[in-house]
Write an enzyme that holds these catalytic residues in place. Structure first.
Site, PDB file in Angstrom:
ATOM      1  N   SER A  88       0.821  -1.211   0.000  1.00  0.00           N
ATOM      2  CA  SER A  88       0.000   0.000   0.000  1.00  0.00           C
ATOM      3  C   SER A  88       0.858   1.265   0.000  1.00  0.00           C
ATOM      4  CB  SER A  88      -0.879  -0.025   1.254  1.00  0.00           C
ATOM      5  OG  SER A  88      -1.571   1.183   1.372  1.00  0.00           O
TER       6      SER A  88
ATOM      7  N   GLY B 185      -4.294   3.597   1.658  1.00  0.00           N
ATOM      8  CA  GLY B 185      -5.236   3.414   2.760  1.00  0.00           C
ATOM      9  C   GLY B 185      -6.535   4.181   2.534  1.00  0.00           C
TER      10      GLY B 185
ATOM     11  N   GLN C  98      -6.911  -1.351   0.852  1.00  0.00           N
ATOM     12  CA  GLN C  98      -6.506  -1.247   2.260  1.00  0.00           C
ATOM     13  C   GLN C  98      -7.487  -0.381   3.031  1.00  0.00           C
ATOM     14  OE1 GLN C  98      -3.319   1.214   4.177  1.00  0.00           O
ATOM     15  NE2 GLN C  98      -2.308  -0.762   4.437  1.00  0.00           N
TER      16      GLN C  98
ATOM     17  N   GLU D 111       2.175  -0.139  11.946  1.00  0.00           N
ATOM     18  CA  GLU D 111       2.699   1.223  11.774  1.00  0.00           C
ATOM     19  C   GLU D 111       2.188   2.211  12.828  1.00  0.00           C
ATOM     20  OE1 GLU D 111       3.139  -0.697   9.254  1.00  0.00           O
ATOM     21  OE2 GLU D 111       4.947   0.086   8.312  1.00  0.00           O
TER      22      GLU D 111
ATOM     23  N   TYR E  78      -0.965   2.642  13.722  1.00  0.00           N
ATOM     24  CA  TYR E  78      -2.312   3.146  13.482  1.00  0.00           C
ATOM     25  C   TYR E  78      -3.302   2.551  14.497  1.00  0.00           C
ATOM     26  CZ  TYR E  78      -0.737   5.314   9.126  1.00  0.00           C
ATOM     27  OH  TYR E  78      -0.101   6.110   8.206  1.00  0.00           O
TER      28      TYR E  78
ATOM     29  N   ARG F 231      -2.324  -6.621   8.178  1.00  0.00           N
ATOM     30  CA  ARG F 231      -0.941  -6.129   8.277  1.00  0.00           C
ATOM     31  C   ARG F 231      -0.589  -5.964   9.748  1.00  0.00           C
ATOM     32  NH1 ARG F 231       1.674  -1.381   4.905  1.00  0.00           N
ATOM     33  NH2 ARG F 231       3.787  -1.498   5.715  1.00  0.00           N
TER      34      ARG F 231
ATOM     35  N   HIS G 187       5.091   4.794  12.999  1.00  0.00           N
ATOM     36  CA  HIS G 187       5.525   6.033  12.343  1.00  0.00           C
ATOM     37  C   HIS G 187       6.283   6.936  13.299  1.00  0.00           C
ATOM     38  CE1 HIS G 187       3.949   5.160   8.533  1.00  0.00           C
ATOM     39  NE2 HIS G 187       2.678   5.366   8.802  1.00  0.00           N
TER      40      HIS G 187
ATOM     41  N   ALA H  91       6.672  -1.784  -2.375  1.00  0.00           N
ATOM     42  CA  ALA H  91       5.756  -0.700  -2.695  1.00  0.00           C
ATOM     43  C   ALA H  91       6.455   0.288  -3.634  1.00  0.00           C
ATOM     44  CB  ALA H  91       5.277  -0.020  -1.410  1.00  0.00           C
TER      45      ALA H  91
ATOM     46  N   GLN I 109      12.226  11.009  -2.037  1.00  0.00           N
ATOM     47  CA  GLN I 109      12.146  12.409  -2.450  1.00  0.00           C
ATOM     48  C   GLN I 109      10.882  12.771  -3.217  1.00  0.00           C
ATOM     49  OE1 GLN I 109      16.732  12.621  -3.281  1.00  0.00           O
ATOM     50  NE2 GLN I 109      15.848  14.550  -3.878  1.00  0.00           N
TER      51      GLN I 109
ATOM     52  N   ARG J  54      25.570  29.963   7.246  1.00  0.00           N
ATOM     53  CA  ARG J  54      25.311  31.368   7.590  1.00  0.00           C
ATOM     54  C   ARG J  54      23.901  31.558   8.140  1.00  0.00           C
ATOM     55  NH1 ARG J  54      26.612  33.950   1.934  1.00  0.00           N
ATOM     56  NH2 ARG J  54      25.033  32.384   1.520  1.00  0.00           N
ATOM     57  N   LYS J  55      22.957  30.818   7.624  1.00  0.00           N
ATOM     58  CA  LYS J  55      21.575  30.976   8.118  1.00  0.00           C
ATOM     59  C   LYS J  55      21.519  30.626   9.602  1.00  0.00           C
ATOM     60  CE  LYS J  55      19.800  28.329   4.814  1.00  0.00           C
ATOM     61  NZ  LYS J  55      20.777  28.319   3.747  1.00  0.00           N
TER      62      LYS J  55
ATOM     63  N   LYS K  38      18.066  25.939  12.218  1.00  0.00           N
ATOM     64  CA  LYS K  38      18.618  24.609  12.524  1.00  0.00           C
ATOM     65  C   LYS K  38      19.264  24.015  11.273  1.00  0.00           C
ATOM     66  CE  LYS K  38      15.771  21.007  13.131  1.00  0.00           C
ATOM     67  NZ  LYS K  38      14.754  20.159  13.734  1.00  0.00           N
TER      68      LYS K  38
HETATM   69  P1  NAP Z   1      22.363  23.673  -1.149  1.00  0.00           P
HETATM   70  O1  NAP Z   1      21.402  22.711  -0.595  1.00  0.00           O
HETATM   71  O2  NAP Z   1      21.887  24.851  -1.906  1.00  0.00           O
HETATM   72  O3  NAP Z   1      23.268  24.142   0.062  1.00  0.00           O
HETATM   73  C1  NAP Z   1      24.279  25.053  -0.120  1.00  0.00           C
HETATM   74  C2  NAP Z   1      24.886  25.391   1.227  1.00  0.00           C
HETATM   75  O4  NAP Z   1      25.877  26.373   1.007  1.00  0.00           O
HETATM   76  C3  NAP Z   1      23.909  25.969   2.212  1.00  0.00           C
HETATM   77  O5  NAP Z   1      24.190  25.419   3.471  1.00  0.00           O
HETATM   78  C4  NAP Z   1      24.181  27.462   2.191  1.00  0.00           C
HETATM   79  O6  NAP Z   1      23.955  27.888   3.503  1.00  0.00           O
HETATM   80  C5  NAP Z   1      25.628  27.532   1.777  1.00  0.00           C
HETATM   81  N1  NAP Z   1      25.952  28.686   0.943  1.00  0.00           N
HETATM   82  C6  NAP Z   1      25.232  29.179  -0.095  1.00  0.00           C
HETATM   83  N2  NAP Z   1      25.860  30.244  -0.633  1.00  0.00           N
HETATM   84  C7  NAP Z   1      26.995  30.422   0.058  1.00  0.00           C
HETATM   85  C8  NAP Z   1      28.049  31.343  -0.042  1.00  0.00           C
HETATM   86  N3  NAP Z   1      28.059  32.302  -0.957  1.00  0.00           N
HETATM   87  N4  NAP Z   1      29.043  31.241   0.848  1.00  0.00           N
HETATM   88  C9  NAP Z   1      29.040  30.274   1.788  1.00  0.00           C
HETATM   89  N5  NAP Z   1      28.071  29.369   1.916  1.00  0.00           N
HETATM   90  C10 NAP Z   1      27.049  29.432   1.060  1.00  0.00           C
HETATM   91  O7  NAP Z   1      23.382  22.957  -2.119  1.00  0.00           O
HETATM   92  P2  NAP Z   1      24.165  21.599  -1.964  1.00  0.00           P
HETATM   93  O8  NAP Z   1      24.371  21.189  -0.572  1.00  0.00           O
HETATM   94  O9  NAP Z   1      25.376  21.822  -2.793  1.00  0.00           O
HETATM   95  O10 NAP Z   1      23.241  20.571  -2.640  1.00  0.00           O
HETATM   96  C11 NAP Z   1      22.816  20.750  -3.981  1.00  0.00           C
HETATM   97  C12 NAP Z   1      21.535  20.019  -4.202  1.00  0.00           C
HETATM   98  O11 NAP Z   1      21.792  18.643  -4.339  1.00  0.00           O
HETATM   99  C13 NAP Z   1      20.607  20.177  -3.026  1.00  0.00           C
HETATM  100  O12 NAP Z   1      19.713  21.228  -3.209  1.00  0.00           O
HETATM  101  C14 NAP Z   1      19.926  18.886  -2.946  1.00  0.00           C
HETATM  102  O13 NAP Z   1      18.652  18.967  -3.531  1.00  0.00           O
HETATM  103  C15 NAP Z   1      20.787  17.923  -3.720  1.00  0.00           C
HETATM  104  N6  NAP Z   1      21.288  16.972  -2.755  1.00  0.00           N
HETATM  105  C16 NAP Z   1      20.384  16.325  -2.017  1.00  0.00           C
HETATM  106  C17 NAP Z   1      20.800  15.446  -1.085  1.00  0.00           C
HETATM  107  C18 NAP Z   1      19.811  14.708  -0.271  1.00  0.00           C
HETATM  108  O14 NAP Z   1      20.163  14.133   0.722  1.00  0.00           O
HETATM  109  N7  NAP Z   1      18.548  14.655  -0.621  1.00  0.00           N
HETATM  110  C19 NAP Z   1      22.128  15.219  -0.901  1.00  0.00           C
HETATM  111  C20 NAP Z   1      23.036  15.897  -1.678  1.00  0.00           C
HETATM  112  C21 NAP Z   1      22.599  16.796  -2.589  1.00  0.00           C
HETATM  113  P3  NAP Z   1      24.045  29.411   3.984  1.00  0.00           P
HETATM  114  O15 NAP Z   1      23.585  30.220   2.818  1.00  0.00           O
HETATM  115  O16 NAP Z   1      23.157  29.459   5.177  1.00  0.00           O
HETATM  116  O17 NAP Z   1      25.462  29.599   4.351  1.00  0.00           O
HETATM  117 FE1  SF4 Z   2      11.908   5.022  -4.694  1.00  0.00          FE
HETATM  118 FE2  SF4 Z   2      12.852   7.524  -4.518  1.00  0.00          FE
HETATM  119 FE3  SF4 Z   2      11.165   6.790  -6.462  1.00  0.00          FE
HETATM  120 FE4  SF4 Z   2      10.291   7.020  -3.966  1.00  0.00          FE
HETATM  121  S1  SF4 Z   2      11.092   8.667  -5.233  1.00  0.00           S
HETATM  122  S2  SF4 Z   2       9.832   5.383  -5.374  1.00  0.00           S
HETATM  123  S3  SF4 Z   2      12.029   6.243  -2.851  1.00  0.00           S
HETATM  124  S4  SF4 Z   2      13.255   6.066  -6.144  1.00  0.00           S
END
Ligand code: NAP
Ligand code: SF4
Length: 675
Positions: free
Chosen positions: A26, A59, A101, A165, A167, A215, A253, A311, A340, A563-564, A567
């Protein structure tokens, strides 16, 4: 040719024989809520044509109070029955079987009207549930049984009672959520009365010749969860009450242990289901992180279950079973368990899809139709966007040439695959390699394409990706500074104390890469179970290890900086961000937000805080890794524009901000579908 004798064996359920041992588990896709029942029907029909033995719908609420959210799809009125009929007719027309389901969310319902055994709010919902009285409990049972009868009327082959899960039914089973002192609480006999009564009444409502799946939560992964003895007692009682199949649920969950994310080892919980084999006479289904026919076959061959539930793999590829049957398993688009485009969408209230297959849940809206006139198509850049465009164009009959300056395809996917916990990306790149060959795409690797190389093509697609952003920090050209590409692709030396500048997806990935010593726990089940504190439920109630998580010592001391002031990791995936944050916390990673980068010198990274640049601090480290995001690589696109040559730009070359593979692939497929 590899055969899958266990997986492809029929399963006799008495009144019906399923053609194989594959159950599509499901998934809440959001399709039903679009109210476009043709679209819902086509989603399931495509999977029926793909040969899956039995499908279970998302579901469906048995009543208003049990809906996961207000307005959640259900089966309440004659109109609903007619709508569901559209789905079942289409599935049957395509030779499939489908069970509906019935999901009562109990205290997980995102609604002030939610109900539960006791008035205890869950940690993942803002609403305190209303404690049900005797009449209220009877109403829930009756509503579930009525929904089952309506499902039969709507043409379903069966129903699945969602009992896991965390529920509603699960909430009655454990003292964590059931504090009742009447006949529905207290002893385990009382606590399990509700699920048993539900199954008994459902069976009575639907008759003997109808599939009833229950389930069952085999390992709750929460404090005060069920013991293994309780699981077995319940399973036997559910069988006696009339269930035809026992499906598996892993973890509530609200559990703080990952159960389906990509960093969870493949078939990580099949050992739990195996314990139930022989305890009941009806077929047992196992699930969680099974995503290839090889893994599914091994699970069955090892006696872990009678049937395998997958699934998300059916979002990635509707033809999973048909391809396995035809000896084309290498062509099955792999689910990389990233969440994602599926679960992250669901939790954001968006329609599900799939990162690897943007057509999932968009079957009617994004058809891939043979081109009337074949074109000669050039695609520059063999990352996710370029690959998606090239494969889709080739599928439509165009003659495609794919250029990349690297010696292999995959682009940024080749960096992802080296991250511990992201091993599934190996399979994705291998699938692209298989499909490029299968679809006859001409590959020009090690080729830095120029405008001259692109003459003579009808369509030119630029998917040249991104370049690392230059954060322009004084001192960043020093010998102690590298960027993420140096680390992940070229194996640059990194000291014992490291600061990472930037805490986006890549900053987190690099932190996981640099803190992991030795083998990735994703490839070592025992290590992974210890890391997250998972115990055998026969030894520990709920499968929670009393000693808690036991992570390996980190390989390095890492500080993650942004910089932000928010969290760190706040913008990571909705359903997976917490896992990345918890993993890094276990590895002792220090997280610092709200900084200004002042300079880098031999001591380390100098920062201040706030607009008034207060509290100057030196983060003393040996190496600083720049992970500061990316900018578009548009060199070739600019040259084409200057020469007036028409072209399309997709992926990171188009928009680098917030780039991810999901958007890149979606854009590539959609463009190629129109050429
Ligand atoms: P990002 O997500 O855009 O993060 C960039 C980081 O750099 C931020 O922390 C930002 O924070 C900082 N930054 C931006 N401009 C800056 C500057 N001028 N000087 C210093 N710091 C700076 O980019 P990314 O980490 O390179 O990832 C790229 C993309 O790949 C992501 O958007 C993501 O979608 C994908 N990705 C996804 C995953 C995942 O786990 N799903 C993993 C890897 C990559 P501050 O601006 O606060 O400093
Ligand atoms: Fe699998 Fe990612 Fe596609 Fe979801 S988005 S079905 S987790 S490959």
């Amino acid at each position: 040719m590899q055969t899958y004798p266990h997986l492809l064996a029929p399963l006799d359920l008495g009144h019906v024989t399923l053609p194989n041992r594959v159950l599509m588990g499901s998934m809440h896709t959001g399709l039903e809520e679009t109210k476009d029942w043709n679209r819902v029907a086509e989603f399931y029909a495509a999977r029926a044509r793909g040969g899956v033995g039995l499908m279970v719908t998302g579901g469906m609420a048995p009543n208003r109070e049990g809906g996961v959210f207000p307005g959640a799809a259900g089966l309440f009125t004659p109109d609903d029955i007619a709508n569901h009929r559209i789905v079942t007719d289409r599935v049957h027309g395509d030779g499939g079987r489908i069970a509906m389901q019935i999901l009562h969310a109990g205290r997980y319902a995102y609604s002030p009207e939610c109900v539960a055994p006791s008035a205890i709010k869950s940690p993942i919902s803002p609403f305190r549930p209303k404690e049900l009285d005797e009449a209220g409990i009877e109403k829930q049972i009756a509503d579930i049984a009525t929904a089952a009868a309506r499902a039969r009327e709507a043409g379903y082959d069966g129903i699945e009672v969602m009992g896991s899960e965390g529920y509603f039914l699960n909430q009655f089973l454990v003292t964590h959520t059931n504090k009742r002192t009447d006949g529905w609480g207290g002893s385990y006999d009382n606590r399990m009365r509700l699920p048993i009564e539900v199954v008994r009444r459902v069976r009575a409502a639907v008759g003997a010749d109808f599939i009833v799946i229950y389930r069952l939560s085999m390992i709750d992964l929460i404090p005060d969860g069920s013991t293994w003895a309780e699981v077995v007692t319940l399973a036997r009682a559910i069988e006696t009450a009339g269930a035809s199949i026992l499906n598996t649920g892993i973890g509530w969950h609200e559990a703080r242990i990952p159960t389906i994310a990509t960093s969870v080892p493949r078939r990580a919980f099949s050992w739990v289901t195996k314990k139930l084999m022989g305890e009941v006479g009806i077929p047992v289904v196992t699930s969680n992180r099974i995503n290839t026919p090889e893994v599914a076959e091994a699970v069955l061959a090892d006696g872990c279950a009678d049937m395998v539930s997958m699934a998300r793999p059916f979002l990635a590829d509707a033809d999973f079973v048909a391809k396995a049957q035809a000896g084309r398993a290498a062509q099955i688009a792999p689910c990389i368990a990233c969440n994602q485009a599926c679960l992250d969408h669901t939790f954001a209230g968006k329609l599900s899809s799939c990162l690897v297959n943007p057509r999932a849940c968009h079957e009617t809206e994004l058809p891939i139709i043979a081109a009337e006139t074949p074109h000669r198509v050039a695609v520059v850049g063999a990352g996710p966007a370029g690959l998606a465009a090239a494969l889709t164009a080739a599928e439509r009959g165009h003659a495609v040439t794919l250029f990349d300056r690297a010696g292999r395809i995959g682009g940024q996917l080749n960096m992802a695959r080296v991250i511990p916990g992201k091993e599934e990306f190996h399979g994705l790149v291998e699938w692209y390699e298989t499909m490029v060959a299968a679809r006859g795409v001409t590959l020009r690797l090690n080729c830095d394409a120029t405008p001259d190389d692109l003459t003579g093509f009808d369509d030119i697609i630029i998917a040249t990706g991104v370049l690392p952003r230059d954060p322009a920090i004084p001192g960043q050209d020093g010998p102690n500074v590298v960027n993420y590409i140096d680390v992940l692709r070229h194996g640059a030396a990194v000291g014992d104390r490291v600061a990472l500048i930037g805490a986006g997806g890549i900053g987190f990935d690099v932190a996981e890469f640099l803190t992991q010593a030795g083998e990735s726990p994703t490839l070592n089940l025992d290590e992974w179970l210890a890391e997250w504190g998972v115990a055998d439920p026969a030894a520990q109630r709920g499968g929670i290890a009393p000693e808690g998580p036991q992570p390996e010592k980190p390989a390095r001391q890492v500080t993650l900086v942004q910089r932000k002031a928010e969290k760190l990791g706040k913008r990571l995936g909705k359903t997976t961000g917490w896992i990345h944050r918890a993993t890094l916390a276990m590895k002792g990673v220090t997280m610092i937000g709200g900084v200004n980068y002042e300079r880098i010198d031999a001591r380390g990274l100098h920062v201040t805080f706030g607009e008034d640049r207060r509290d100057p601090t030196c983060i003393e480290v040996d190496t600083i890794v720049l992970c500061a995001g990316q900018v578009s690589e548009r060199g070739l696109a600019d040259q084409l524009r200057e020469r007036g040559i028409a072209h399309h730009v997709i992926g990171g070359a188009d928009v680098a901000a917030e780039l991810d593979a999901k958007r890149a692939i979606d854009q590539g497929v959609r463009l190629a579908a129109t050429l």
